[in-house]
Scaffold this motif. Structure first.
Motif, PDB file in Angstrom:
ATOM      1  N   ASP A 102      -3.710  27.466 -61.447  1.00  0.00           N
ATOM      2  CA  ASP A 102      -4.953  26.771 -61.773  1.00  0.00           C
ATOM      3  C   ASP A 102      -4.786  25.678 -62.826  1.00  0.00           C
ATOM      4  N   HIS A 103      -3.782  25.834 -63.686  1.00  0.00           N
ATOM      5  CA  HIS A 103      -3.664  24.867 -64.783  1.00  0.00           C
ATOM      6  C   HIS A 103      -3.095  23.528 -64.330  1.00  0.00           C
ATOM      7  N   ALA A 104      -2.394  23.533 -63.212  1.00  0.00           N
ATOM      8  CA  ALA A 104      -1.831  22.291 -62.683  1.00  0.00           C
ATOM      9  C   ALA A 104      -1.843  22.425 -61.162  1.00  0.00           C
ATOM     10  N   GLY A 112      -9.021  28.166 -57.559  1.00  0.00           N
ATOM     11  CA  GLY A 112      -9.884  28.022 -58.718  1.00  0.00           C
ATOM     12  C   GLY A 112      -9.293  28.565 -59.994  1.00  0.00           C
ATOM     13  N   ILE A 113     -10.109  28.527 -61.042  1.00  0.00           N
ATOM     14  CA  ILE A 113      -9.676  28.927 -62.388  1.00  0.00           C
ATOM     15  C   ILE A 113      -9.661  30.454 -62.471  1.00  0.00           C
ATOM     16  N   CYS A 114      -8.616  30.987 -63.102  1.00  0.00           N
ATOM     17  CA  CYS A 114      -8.441  32.439 -63.176  1.00  0.00           C
ATOM     18  C   CYS A 114      -9.711  33.162 -63.621  1.00  0.00           C
ATOM     19  N   HIS A 115     -10.353  32.701 -64.677  1.00  0.00           N
ATOM     20  CA  HIS A 115     -11.496  33.453 -65.232  1.00  0.00           C
ATOM     21  C   HIS A 115     -12.688  33.451 -64.278  1.00  0.00           C
ATOM     22  N   GLN A 116     -12.831  32.360 -63.537  1.00  0.00           N
ATOM     23  CA  GLN A 116     -13.918  32.286 -62.560  1.00  0.00           C
ATOM     24  C   GLN A 116     -13.663  33.286 -61.430  1.00  0.00           C
ATOM     25  N   ALA A 153      -3.061  36.732 -69.900  1.00  0.00           N
ATOM     26  CA  ALA A 153      -2.225  35.827 -70.688  1.00  0.00           C
ATOM     27  C   ALA A 153      -2.908  34.469 -70.698  1.00  0.00           C
ATOM     28  N   ASP A 154      -4.121  34.479 -71.202  1.00  0.00           N
ATOM     29  CA  ASP A 154      -4.899  33.258 -71.381  1.00  0.00           C
ATOM     30  C   ASP A 154      -6.039  33.592 -72.329  1.00  0.00           C
ATOM     31  N   SER A 155      -6.253  32.734 -73.307  1.00  0.00           N
ATOM     32  CA  SER A 155      -7.188  33.086 -74.377  1.00  0.00           C
ATOM     33  C   SER A 155      -8.627  33.247 -73.884  1.00  0.00           C
ATOM     34  N   HIS A 156      -8.986  32.596 -72.786  1.00  0.00           N
ATOM     35  CA  HIS A 156     -10.378  32.703 -72.329  1.00  0.00           C
ATOM     36  C   HIS A 156     -10.631  33.873 -71.383  1.00  0.00           C
ATOM     37  N   THR A 157      -9.712  34.822 -71.367  1.00  0.00           N
ATOM     38  CA  THR A 157      -9.907  36.055 -70.602  1.00  0.00           C
ATOM     39  C   THR A 157     -11.208  36.748 -71.017  1.00  0.00           C
ATOM     40  N   GLY A 173     -16.817  20.462 -65.857  1.00  0.00           N
ATOM     41  CA  GLY A 173     -16.033  21.475 -65.152  1.00  0.00           C
ATOM     42  C   GLY A 173     -15.564  22.536 -66.120  1.00  0.00           C
ATOM     43  N   THR A 174     -14.487  23.220 -65.786  1.00  0.00           N
ATOM     44  CA  THR A 174     -13.773  24.246 -66.565  1.00  0.00           C
ATOM     45  C   THR A 174     -14.392  25.644 -66.443  1.00  0.00           C
ATOM     46  N   CYS A 175     -13.654  26.614 -67.021  1.00  0.00           N
ATOM     47  CA  CYS A 175     -14.131  28.000 -67.023  1.00  0.00           C
ATOM     48  C   CYS A 175     -15.372  28.160 -67.898  1.00  0.00           C
ATOM     49  N   THR A 176     -15.670  27.179 -68.719  1.00  0.00           N
ATOM     50  CA  THR A 176     -16.878  27.233 -69.549  1.00  0.00           C
ATOM     51  C   THR A 176     -18.101  26.789 -68.759  1.00  0.00           C
ATOM     52  N   GLY A 228      -9.978  24.035 -60.179  1.00  0.00           N
ATOM     53  CA  GLY A 228      -8.890  24.373 -61.099  1.00  0.00           C
ATOM     54  C   GLY A 228      -9.301  23.965 -62.496  1.00  0.00           C
ATOM     55  N   CYS A 229      -8.318  23.957 -63.395  1.00  0.00           N
ATOM     56  CA  CYS A 229      -8.612  23.593 -64.780  1.00  0.00           C
ATOM     57  C   CYS A 229      -8.813  22.096 -64.935  1.00  0.00           C
ATOM     58  N   GLY A 230      -8.288  21.332 -63.971  1.00  0.00           N
ATOM     59  CA  GLY A 230      -8.510  19.896 -63.967  1.00  0.00           C
ATOM     60  C   GLY A 230      -8.031  19.240 -65.242  1.00  0.00           C
ATOM     61  N   VAL A 231      -8.959  18.520 -65.858  1.00  0.00           N
ATOM     62  CA  VAL A 231      -8.642  17.638 -66.971  1.00  0.00           C
ATOM     63  C   VAL A 231      -8.522  18.391 -68.295  1.00  0.00           C
ATOM     64  N   CYS A 232      -8.964  19.646 -68.311  1.00  0.00           N
ATOM     65  CA  CYS A 232      -9.184  20.391 -69.556  1.00  0.00           C
ATOM     66  C   CYS A 232      -7.992  20.438 -70.495  1.00  0.00           C
ATOM     67  N   VAL A 233      -6.789  20.559 -69.941  1.00  0.00           N
ATOM     68  CA  VAL A 233      -5.669  20.918 -70.793  1.00  0.00           C
ATOM     69  C   VAL A 233      -4.563  19.848 -70.828  1.00  0.00           C
ATOM     70  N   GLY A 234      -4.872  18.685 -70.251  1.00  0.00           N
ATOM     71  CA  GLY A 234      -3.969  17.543 -70.433  1.00  0.00           C
ATOM     72  C   GLY A 234      -2.635  17.658 -69.735  1.00  0.00           C
ATOM     73  N   GLN A 294     -15.903  21.371 -71.571  1.00  0.00           N
ATOM     74  CA  GLN A 294     -14.935  22.437 -71.813  1.00  0.00           C
ATOM     75  C   GLN A 294     -15.196  23.129 -73.150  1.00  0.00           C
ATOM     76  N   ASN A 295     -14.250  23.968 -73.550  1.00  0.00           N
ATOM     77  CA  ASN A 295     -14.473  24.805 -74.727  1.00  0.00           C
ATOM     78  C   ASN A 295     -13.680  24.363 -75.953  1.00  0.00           C
ATOM     79  N   ARG A 296     -12.756  23.434 -75.809  1.00  0.00           N
ATOM     80  CA  ARG A 296     -11.885  23.048 -76.926  1.00  0.00           C
ATOM     81  C   ARG A 296     -11.773  21.552 -77.055  1.00  0.00           C
ATOM     82  N   GLY A 309      -5.187  16.252 -79.098  1.00  0.00           N
ATOM     83  CA  GLY A 309      -4.143  16.318 -78.076  1.00  0.00           C
ATOM     84  C   GLY A 309      -4.487  17.212 -76.900  1.00  0.00           C
ATOM     85  N   ARG A 310      -5.607  17.893 -76.971  1.00  0.00           N
ATOM     86  CA  ARG A 310      -5.953  18.864 -75.936  1.00  0.00           C
ATOM     87  C   ARG A 310      -5.922  18.259 -74.536  1.00  0.00           C
ATOM     88  N   MET A 311      -6.466  17.076 -74.382  1.00  0.00           N
ATOM     89  CA  MET A 311      -6.547  16.504 -73.032  1.00  0.00           C
ATOM     90  C   MET A 311      -5.335  15.626 -72.716  1.00  0.00           C
TER      91      MET A 311
HETATM   92  S1  SF4 Z   1      -9.960  26.538 -70.992  1.00  0.00           S
HETATM   93 FE1  SF4 Z   1      -9.427  24.918 -69.573  1.00  0.00          FE
HETATM   94  S2  SF4 Z   1      -7.229  25.237 -69.185  1.00  0.00           S
HETATM   95 FE2  SF4 Z   1      -8.016  27.151 -70.079  1.00  0.00          FE
HETATM   96  S3  SF4 Z   1      -8.571  28.418 -68.310  1.00  0.00           S
HETATM   97 FE3  SF4 Z   1     -10.410  27.294 -68.941  1.00  0.00          FE
HETATM   98  S4  SF4 Z   1     -10.409  25.478 -67.653  1.00  0.00           S
HETATM   99 FE4  SF4 Z   1      -8.357  26.319 -67.579  1.00  0.00          FE
END
Ligand code: SF4
Lengths: 415, 171
Positions: free
Chosen positions: A62-64, A96-100, A116-120, A293-296, A354-360, A376-378, A382-384
């Motif tokens: 999902d991240h890429a 799609g994004i893992c959390h979704q 193994a992802d902080s937004h679990t 977008g994003t898991c948020t 997917g995570c799309g633009v969120c994580v650069g 997004q949440n962060r 440098g995040r993007m």
């Molecule tokens: S914060 Fe961004 S990179 Fe992390 S799981 Fe959510 S959408 Fe993906």
């Protein structure tokens, strides 16, 4: 003395009553990792000499997605091969994004979920104790089916009253993080309740729980109630429902009270999530790129609000709009409702789930000196993908209004 | 574990995120730890990325390691030979990851410490002495489970050594 939701879930899983600060070894119900964290988890799992994961394990691309480079394509291939050979579940790019997906297909009230992802912590919206850890912790849980953790003390967030039009769950959580600070809930659980949260759909609660980690929390939690049952039914798994509430005499570290009916749309300023101001106090901030977008905030309800504002309007000529549905299911529903058409007609660009633009990592990287407003949440530097760019955080409604105006705008002007 | 550690300080501010420690744009390098570690902390202090030596300390303000769960953030510091990370508070996932990979996190006030200072850490007594500025600080001990994991050199060696997550009888 009663139990908080966190204490209750862990006690139930252990079969004995535990309280905040106890250090325990608990069984784990679900594990997840993605391209960024999965390979290291597999390396570490390999050192432990176990043939198969002891617990249901999910791997996501999902991240890429789809892979922008050879190294990432190889990683996705490796996760798929492991899943096929050793008995785990692999999700292809575009699912799609893992959390979704965890929320749509897996999470249940009362479970313990490690990712193994902080937004679990997003799965806390379904009353699961869900928390992010590193790859090694996930590898050990894969091998042993259990983990160690410290039962967190809980901060209870009480939100009362009805949200004004165009003010959303995102504004609630941004406001709370502005109040608590980026480390204000470090090592604790955030438990969300009150009449506003009771009226929220699970999709909105996911936005609250998703950002609990932005205040440092170990997890965010909401009770399991009729809204939870409705969400599970809509995803074809009503049988996974069971009610789960904190005890009325639960002991909280402290309580935070918020009146929803007085809240306005909120904006977090670069480069910290807790630099939050109401939209009236933002001033004149031109925006080069808007990302929805994003898991948020990449769910159907989010895309609906954005489409409501963008319908029949054009994205400002000086601004780009990128939209990325959180999962294939969201993508399909948005397509069937004509939302994607509205975004494209307005001049926006729709990305694959997917995570799309969120994580650069692979798309939508802002140029030097550009400003981006994202759902997004962060907004760390440098995040993007460019430390020379600035990121503002807001709701999908504020994002859509901003895309139309070309500067940070108040969505209430579009009512 | 060595009892006395001695080295040079690299000073960072509050809220250093995992995006500072190792930005997402180097995602593709995660399979090559040595190459990845060349970029450690470069967005916060490019000098660190270029010149940090094994045995140096990362000394920061509050909430060090906030953000993503990427264990690579702890791994790149370990790979660079960082002796310990010293901060008054850590984000919880980074804290746990550091212990899991065998990188010592030290919970300690860091006001008055500057880049280039010489410090000496006594991990048994729980003391940091800034030799350059003649300052001394004490630090809080880690919870027993984390001490046991660090003693084993990280979580994987710990599990291999004890056959599970036991720690009560390992100290
Ligand atoms: S914060 Fe961004 S990179 Fe992390 S799981 Fe959510 S959408 Fe993906």
């Amino acid at each position: 003395m009663g139990l908080t939701l966190a204490e209750k879930i862990i006690s139930h899983r252990l079969g004995e009553t535990v309280r905040a600060e106890d250090i325990v070894v608990v069984p784990v119900d679900l594990l997840l990792a993605h391209e960024g964290t999965g390979p290291l988890a597999l390396d570490q799992f390999g050192l432990l000499g176990k043939a198969r994961p002891a617990t249901q394990t999910l791997f996501f691309s999902d991240h890429a997605a789809p892979a922008p480079r050879r190294e990432l394509a190889n990683v996705q291939k490796r996760l798929r091969a492991f899943a096929e050979e050793r008995g785990a579940r692999f999700y292809r790019p575009g699912e799609g994004i893992c959390h979704q997906i965890v929320a749509e297909e897996w999470a249940r009230p009362g479970q313990i979920i490690l990712g193994a992802d902080s937004h679990t912590c997003t799965a806390g919206a379904l009353a699961a104790f869900a928390t992010g850890m590193g790859s090694t912790d996930i590898a050990v849980a894969m091998a042993l089916g259990e983990t160690w953790l410290r039962v967190p003390p809980t901060i209870r967030i009480e939100v009362e009253g009805s949200l004004p039009p165009m003010v959303t769950a995102k504004d609630v959580i941004l406001h709370i993080i502005g109040h608590l600070g980026a480390d204000g809930a470090n090592y604790r659980a955030l438990e969300f309740g009150g009449s506003t949260v009771a009226a929220m759909s699970v999709e909105e609660r996911m936005t609250l729980c998703n950002m609990a980690v932005e205040a440092g929390a170990k997890t965010g939690l909401c009770a399991a109630d009729e809204q939870t049952r409705r969400f599970l039914r809509a995803h074809g798994r009503e049988e996974d429902y069971r009610p789960l509430n904190p005890d009325p005499d639960a002991v909280y570290e402290h309580r935070v009270h918020l009146r929803a009916d007085r809240l306005s749309p909120q904006v977090a300023f670069p480069h910290f999530v807790d630099t939050v101001r109401p939209v009236e106090e933002v001033g004149d901030v031109p925006i080069d790129q808007v990302f929805i977008g994003t898991c948020t905030n990449g769910r159907l309800s989010d895309l609906r609000v954005a489409a409501q504002i963008l319908r029949g309007r054009r994205v400002h000529p000086g601004t780009r709009l990128l939209v990325c549905p959180a999962s294939r299911a969201v993508y399909l529903a948005a397509m069937q409702e004509g939302l994607l058409q509205i975004f494209v007609e307005a001049g926006g660009l729709v990305l694959p789930p997917g995570c799309g633009v969120c994580v650069g990592i692979h798309q939508g990287i802002p140029a030097d000196g550009e400003r981006c407003l994202s759902t997004q949440n962060r907004n760390f530097q440098g995040r993007m993908g460019n430390p020379e760019a600035e990121i503002y955080l807001a709701s999908p409604a504020t994002a859509a209004a901003t895309a139309v105006c070309g500067r940070i705008a108040d969505p209430r002007e579009f009512l | 574990m060595e009892r006395i550690l001695r080295g040079k300080v690299w000073r960072f501010g509050d809220n250093i995120s995992t995006d500072h420690i190792i930005p997402g744009r180097y995602y593709h390098l995660r399979g090559d730890l040595r190459a990845l570690a060349e970029h450690a902390l470069e967005d916060a202090d490019p000098e660190f990325a270029r010149r940090a030596q094994p045995g140096d300390f990362v000394v920061a303000g509050k909430n060090f390691g906030q953000g993503s769960s990427r264990e690579h953030a702890a791994l790149v510091l370990k790979e660079r030979g960082v002796a310990a990370v010293i901060a008054p508070s850590f984000a919880r996932i980074f804290f746990r990851n550091a212990v899991n990979v065998g990188l010592m996190p030290i919970l300690c006030e860091t006001e008055g410490f500057e880049t280039g200072d010489e410090i000496e850490v006594d991990v048994v007594e729980g003391r940091v002495r800034n030799l350059t500025r003649n300052l001394e600080r004490t630090f809080r001990p880690l919870p027993p489970v984390m001490r046991a994991i660090l003693e084993s050199g990280g979580l994987i060696p710990h599990v291999l050594r004890y056959g599970g997550l036991r720690w009560q009888d390992t100290l």
